[in-house]
Design an enzyme around this catalytic site. Structure first.
Site, PDB file in Angstrom:
ATOM      1  N   TYR A 100       1.475 -24.767 -10.070  1.00 43.28           N
ATOM      2  CA  TYR A 100       2.184 -24.735  -8.855  1.00 43.28           C
ATOM      3  C   TYR A 100       1.847 -25.992  -8.132  1.00 43.28           C
ATOM      4  O   TYR A 100       1.046 -26.355  -7.483  1.00 43.28           O
ATOM      5  CB  TYR A 100       2.042 -23.347  -7.826  1.00 43.28           C
ATOM      6  CG  TYR A 100       2.988 -23.347  -7.027  1.00 43.28           C
ATOM      7  CD1 TYR A 100       4.401 -23.137  -7.277  1.00 43.28           C
ATOM      8  CD2 TYR A 100       2.759 -23.789  -5.659  1.00 43.28           C
ATOM      9  CE1 TYR A 100       5.191 -22.970  -6.199  1.00 43.28           C
ATOM     10  CE2 TYR A 100       3.501 -23.740  -4.541  1.00 43.28           C
ATOM     11  CZ  TYR A 100       4.892 -23.411  -4.897  1.00 43.28           C
ATOM     12  OH  TYR A 100       6.031 -23.466  -3.792  1.00 43.28           O
ATOM     13  N   ARG A 148       0.946  -1.169   0.053  1.00 46.53           N
ATOM     14  CA  ARG A 148       0.056   0.037  -0.091  1.00 46.53           C
ATOM     15  C   ARG A 148       0.757   1.170  -0.092  1.00 46.53           C
ATOM     16  O   ARG A 148       1.732   1.414   0.617  1.00 46.53           O
ATOM     17  CB  ARG A 148      -0.903   0.018   1.263  1.00 46.53           C
ATOM     18  CG  ARG A 148      -1.984  -1.126   1.261  1.00 46.53           C
ATOM     19  CD  ARG A 148      -3.056  -0.769   2.218  1.00 46.53           C
ATOM     20  NE  ARG A 148      -3.680   0.587   2.272  1.00 46.53           N
ATOM     21  CZ  ARG A 148      -3.946   0.965   3.272  1.00 46.53           C
ATOM     22  NH1 ARG A 148      -3.602   0.749   4.432  1.00 46.53           N
ATOM     23  NH2 ARG A 148      -4.530   2.349   3.125  1.00 46.53           N
ATOM     24  N   ASP A 185       1.991 -18.076  -8.133  1.00 42.76           N
ATOM     25  CA  ASP A 185       1.774 -19.034  -9.405  1.00 42.76           C
ATOM     26  C   ASP A 185       0.312 -19.548  -9.485  1.00 42.76           C
ATOM     27  O   ASP A 185      -0.405 -19.663  -8.445  1.00 42.76           O
ATOM     28  CB  ASP A 185       2.631 -20.041  -9.386  1.00 42.76           C
ATOM     29  CG  ASP A 185       4.169 -19.692  -9.669  1.00 42.76           C
ATOM     30  OD1 ASP A 185       4.314 -18.987 -10.618  1.00 42.76           O
ATOM     31  OD2 ASP A 185       5.081 -20.333  -9.030  1.00 42.76           O
ATOM     32  N   GLU A 190       7.356 -10.271   2.766  1.00 38.74           N
ATOM     33  CA  GLU A 190       8.570  -9.794   3.302  1.00 38.74           C
ATOM     34  C   GLU A 190       8.520  -8.214   3.638  1.00 38.74           C
ATOM     35  O   GLU A 190       8.324  -7.569   2.889  1.00 38.74           O
ATOM     36  CB  GLU A 190       9.821  -9.914   2.169  1.00 38.74           C
ATOM     37  CG  GLU A 190      10.197 -11.467   2.075  1.00 38.74           C
ATOM     38  CD  GLU A 190       9.313 -11.828   0.771  1.00 38.74           C
ATOM     39  OE1 GLU A 190       8.725 -10.928  -0.088  1.00 38.74           O
ATOM     40  OE2 GLU A 190       9.058 -13.069   0.612  1.00 38.74           O
TER      41      GLU A 190
END
Length: 179
Positions: free
Chosen positions: A156, A96, A113, A123
């Site tokens: 995935y 954001r 994926d 992170e």
């Protein structure tokens, strides 16, 4: 093609896309707001101060409603939302702007994926000189969904499939595969 709010709602009604828990107010014109969960991970200090990619990396996991992110600190966090993408949708996480303007860098390494299922590990990095108090349930970013022209031939099914909570790196498993 990036999905609009109408397409996101339609895919969710049809059961093609699943994001839970989700409130209607989280659906934006071309994204879904994602909220901060309550688990955080920090890398355990190593005795020699070196992280080796071919060795399992140890983490300290903290479960809390509030986390104080210190200046220059890096932490893994999770979304409240559990996501299930079909084989023809991909997604990416955007931080954001309101939080970026405070020096809070939010990312997820790469695309989400097609076929991924789980909570998204984020992170987080504090580039500010002041600590930033993070609160579980607060809007932390946006999930932008894109429809692919064709379904993935190999959706995935990797080492993070089904993850819940902040999930540390499993990069050492790459070295086991290559042996």
């Amino acid at each position: 093609m990036i999905l609009s709010d109408g397409e996101i709602c339609q895919f969710m009604r049809e059961g093609v896309l699943n994001i839970e828990p989700l409130e209607q107010s989280q659906i934006q014109p071309a994204s879904v707001d994602i909220r901060l969960g309550n688990t955080f991970c920090i890398i355990d200090d190593t005795s020699n101060g070196i992280i080796r990619l071919n060795e399992e990396i140890k983490y300290k996991t903290i479960t809390t409603e509030k986390y104080l992110l210190l200046p220059g600190q890096f932490v893994l966090a999770t979304t409240m939302e559990y996501i299930l993408l079909p084989d023809n949708l991909t997604a990416f996480v955007e931080g954001r702007s309101s939080l970026g303007r405070l020096g809070l860098f939010i990312q997820n390494a790469g695309w989400v994926d097609p076929g991924f299922e789980g909570e998204i590990t984020l992170e987080l990095f504090n580039a500010n000189r002041c600590a930033i108090e993070l609160q579980s349930g607060h809007r932390i970013g946006q999930l932008v969904l894109a429809k692919m022209e064709h379904s993935a031939l190999h959706p995935y099914s990797g080492k993070y499939q089904g993850q819940k909570g902040a999930t540390g790196s499993r990069v050492s498993l790459d070295f086991l595969k290559n042996k």
